[in-house]
Enzyme design. Sequence first.
Site, PDB file in Angstrom:
ATOM      1  CB  SER A 186      38.103  34.516  52.277  1.00  0.00           C
ATOM      2  OG  SER A 186      37.015  35.215  53.562  1.00  0.00           O
ATOM      3  CG  HIS A 214      39.279  33.025  48.983  1.00  0.00           C
ATOM      4  ND1 HIS A 214      40.663  33.245  49.034  1.00  0.00           N
ATOM      5  CD2 HIS A 214      38.606  34.028  49.080  1.00  0.00           C
ATOM      6  CE1 HIS A 214      40.435  34.303  49.572  1.00  0.00           C
ATOM      7  NE2 HIS A 214      39.149  34.394  49.835  1.00  0.00           N
ATOM      8  CE  LYS A 244      40.322  37.640  47.409  1.00  0.00           C
ATOM      9  NZ  LYS A 244      39.015  37.854  47.800  1.00  0.00           N
TER      10      LYS A 244
END
Length: 396
Positions: A186, A214, A244
């Site tokens: 990340s 991610h 996210k």
Amino acid sequence: MGSKALESFLDANLTELKAKGLYNKIDVLESGNSAIIEIEGREFINLSSNNYLGLATNRRMMDAAKEAIEKYGVGAGAVRTINGTMKIHMELEDLLAEFKSTEAAIAFQSGFNCNAGAISAIMDRNDAILSDSLNHASIIDGCRLARSKIIVYEHSNMDDLYKKAKEAKESGEYNKIMVITDGVFSMDGDIAKLPEIVDIADEFDLITYVDDSHGEGVLGDGVGIVKHFGLGGRVDLEMGTLSKALGVVGGYIAGTRDLIDWLKVRARPFLFSTSLTPDVCAAIIEAINILKESTELVDRLWENANYLKDGLKELGYNIGNSETPITPCIIGDEKMAHKFSEELYKEGIYIKSIVFPTVPLGTARVRNMPTAEHTKKMLDEALKAYEIVGKRLNLI
Ligand SMILES: *Cc1c(COP(=O)(O)O)cnc(C)c1O
């Protein structure tokens, strides 16, 4: 009158952090989180969110959430095992499993407590966990809760992983051995060498666990790292966040039916913390539907990311080893990184500095998170600000 010991502890530590430039002031958004945000009555181009696809303010998802509130109310009322499992939780988990092409899935209230709960439900003090040195804090905490032997291997160094896996296996000391890694790291945006990791896992019978926080919505047409590398069926625990790219909140594990059945009786955050609210489930279901319908948002994300990366490189910034939209500008010195972020703020660009302990000392940076929502005009404005501020601070 509180505790004197607490007071002196806080005073000493806060003073030290502030002196070292490691104290982070938290800004308050007066708008929803999207490509443009409002802070202190002023608009900024936002390059700091994890809202990769702009779904945090997606109209279809907002409408689905409202509908779910009308049908189910605002709270689930209990933990999942007591009576907090609603039909909408089951719909969400079935859809997650379908999306990930696994037999089953289990949803948690956050990615963090998913890692905290799932690792310790599988691993115990008679086991060992091979963990990448740059793994996320929630993985580190999950490993600690398992009380297994934690064997850290050098970041993405497959020779080191191989050597340590072989040693652990041949020692005969452990019942089970797991290898655990972030899919996309990340802070640097590099991708784990998952094909090599699963080969090593095959050789030494390691349990494989990948944190795709991610990767989903970003890699493999949005499905994530396992699809990106074509490794379906070769990763035991596929973990992800719903907060996210998917734009809402929550976490999940996808895997075999037996694995998910076990987590439903042993993962402590699932057993002892109230379940996701119905509106959250509905919004995530809609997010997955959007991703299944088309890759348009994912394609736009990559287009914007490549545009910004090229621009920053041309200006002479060090963007490290990024292979994904996560684009750091590595500054090094902690105070300079803060200063850089402050100067960009003055130019209307919202990009936070990231310092120790989130990244190693001396590698302070600002981290660009372009999204599908940014327009070329916004990105050009951001690059212009990078040029002005970089020259002003003698960084380029
Ligand atoms: C953000 C993140 C998490 C935590 O996810 P939340 O849903 O925000 O709790 C876990 N792992 C990684 C790698 C992350 O980047």
